[in-house]
Design an enzyme around this catalytic site. Structure first.
Site, PDB file in Angstrom:
ATOM      1  N   ASP A 189       6.279 -51.384 -10.090  1.00  0.00           N
ATOM      2  CA  ASP A 189       6.744 -51.170  -8.713  1.00  0.00           C
ATOM      3  C   ASP A 189       5.556 -50.990  -7.776  1.00  0.00           C
ATOM      4  O   ASP A 189       5.434 -51.656  -6.742  1.00  0.00           O
ATOM      5  CB  ASP A 189       7.632 -49.915  -8.696  1.00  0.00           C
ATOM      6  N   LYS A 218      -1.114 -46.496 -19.356  1.00  0.00           N
ATOM      7  CA  LYS A 218      -1.855 -45.236 -19.290  1.00  0.00           C
ATOM      8  C   LYS A 218      -1.688 -44.549 -20.654  1.00  0.00           C
ATOM      9  O   LYS A 218      -1.347 -43.359 -20.741  1.00  0.00           O
ATOM     10  CB  LYS A 218      -1.291 -44.386 -18.131  1.00  0.00           C
ATOM     11  N   TYR A 261      10.737 -44.370 -13.378  1.00  0.00           N
ATOM     12  CA  TYR A 261      11.487 -44.977 -12.264  1.00  0.00           C
ATOM     13  C   TYR A 261      13.000 -44.870 -12.462  1.00  0.00           C
ATOM     14  O   TYR A 261      13.768 -44.965 -11.511  1.00  0.00           O
ATOM     15  CB  TYR A 261      11.083 -46.447 -12.126  1.00  0.00           C
ATOM     16  N   ASP A 280      -5.410 -47.211 -13.896  1.00  0.00           N
ATOM     17  CA  ASP A 280      -6.286 -46.808 -12.781  1.00  0.00           C
ATOM     18  C   ASP A 280      -7.454 -47.784 -12.630  1.00  0.00           C
ATOM     19  O   ASP A 280      -7.770 -48.253 -11.544  1.00  0.00           O
ATOM     20  CB  ASP A 280      -6.758 -45.344 -12.906  1.00  0.00           C
TER      21      ASP A 280
END
Ligand code: NAI
Length: 349
Positions: free
Chosen positions: A239, A181, A134, A215
């Site tokens: 976000d 992740k 980001y 996920d």
């Protein structure tokens, strides 16, 4: 849309940044409600975003805006537009990085009278605000080949983990879950979860701790958000997860936020500048009003001024009552305009 008028009484100074799109509309409404609650605040208007250029400033984030936030240590901010694809980089990223507002806290709660898929959702997203993809460190390394660099440092990862556990403990919450992740991003997300584990084991063993791959976490979140308490995530995951969670409790009109640093804080809603409804007077100001409530609570603790807590509680009760009465804006199924809704809250203060 006229900008809110600066008030002039001698009191606690706060920077008000209306921002772009619906920003000036919701900022005017939020200022109206906060002032009516009796909170003794002197608002000083400063610009950021496209509004800054329109006001004759040379930069999207003028130095005078940064300087005043640094001096006062607190701001209430409307959203700023960031163009997709080409164009300027994000004013928000720059603001958070320059002032080192390293922690975003975004409470996501079911609200009385707001129809949504779930009841009893009460979770908080703690988002690292300065690193990750980001941060937007991108290059075109050859024609048709672009890269984006994901930065994770040990110091920032430890700092945000400590913030999340402290937040959890101070508010009597139970559990921190890290979304990551690290199965794929073994170094960057691997570092992020290692730091969270170490901080937990060293100083916060009274708080439950677990980790979830992002996920799978998305699936579990939409299946049953009531299972979550405090979520700790790096910048980009935080976000995306913020808007996903907003959708579980009624939308972007009811999700407030705070960007917190060691030296100050900027309070702003999760939503953006909503160009599709800007200038129509129909935007829901509640998310910014709720951000204002977070600001008053923060002022009450940080400045040791209990009077702000009373004002925050009065505003919270006012919007709870309004929503329970079915008094809402269009996005929540009602028909009130932005300022009509603000006035309806003031009547209930
Ligand atoms: P958005 O949050 O502005 O709008 C998404 C959808 O939600 C739109 O349909 C909009 O009408 C609706 N919506 C948002 N806030 C609302 C409110 N208070 N009341 C009623 N409806 C509301 O997201 P979008 O369209 O992706 O972004 C627009 C611009 O805002 C972009 O330039 C983006 O970069 C910027 N943005 C700025 C943020 C900030 O300053 N903190 C945060 C998110 C986006």
């Amino acid at each position: 849309m006229p900008l809110p008028i600066e008030s002039s009484s001698m009191s606690t100074p706060v920077v008000l940044i209306p921002g772009d799109g619906i920003g000036p509309e919701v900022a005017e409404a939020a200022q109206h409600v906060i002032d009516a609650s009796g909170a003794d605040i002197t608002w000083t208007l400063r610009h950021a975003g496209e509004a800054a250029l329109a006001a004759g400033e040379k930069q999207l984030l003028p130095q005078s805006t940064l300087d005043l936030i640094a001096e006062y240590g607190v701001a209430l901010k409307g959203p700023c537009t960031t163009p997709i694809g080409s164009g300027f980089r994000s004013v928000n990223v720059l603001l958070r990085k320059t002032l080192d507002l390293y922690a975003a806290a975004r409470p996501i709660r079911s609200m009385p009278g707001v129809k949504s898929r779930y009841e009893d959702v009460d979770l908080v997203i703690i988002r690292e605000n300065t690193e990750g993809l980001y941060a937007g460190i991108e290059n075109e390394i050859a024609k048709g080949v672009t890269t984006s660099i994901k930065v994770a440092t040990e110091s920032a990862s430890r700092r945000i983990a400590d913030y999340a556990f402290r937040y959890c403990r101070e508010r009597g919450r139970r559990k921190v879950t890290v979304f990551h992740k690290a199965n794929i991003m073994k170094l960057t997300d691997g570092l992020f979860i290692r730091c969270a584990r170490e901080i937990h084991d060293a100083s916060y063993q009274d708080i439950e701790y677990d980790e979830m791959i992002i996920d799978a976490a998305c699936m579990r979140m939409v299946q049953d958000p009531t299972k979550f308490d405090v979520i700790l995530a790096e910048n980009l995951y935080g976000d995306i997860m913020s808007d996903l969670c907003a959708g579980l409790v009624g939308g972007l009109g009811v999700t407030p936020g705070a960007n917190i640093g060691e030296k100050g804080a900027v309070f702003e809603a999760v939503h953006g500048s909503a160009p599709d409804i800007a200038g129509k007077g129909v935007a829901n100001p509640l998310a910014l009003i709720m951000s204002g409530v977070m600001m008053l609570n923060w002022l009450s603790v940080r400045r040791a001024e209990p009077r702000f807590k009373d004002c925050a509680t009065r505003i919270r009760h006012a919007y709870d009552r309004a929503l329970a009465d079915g008094v809402t804006t269009r996005d929540l199924g009602g028909s009130l305009g932005t300022m009509d809704f603000a006035r309806a809250l003031v009547e209930r203060l």
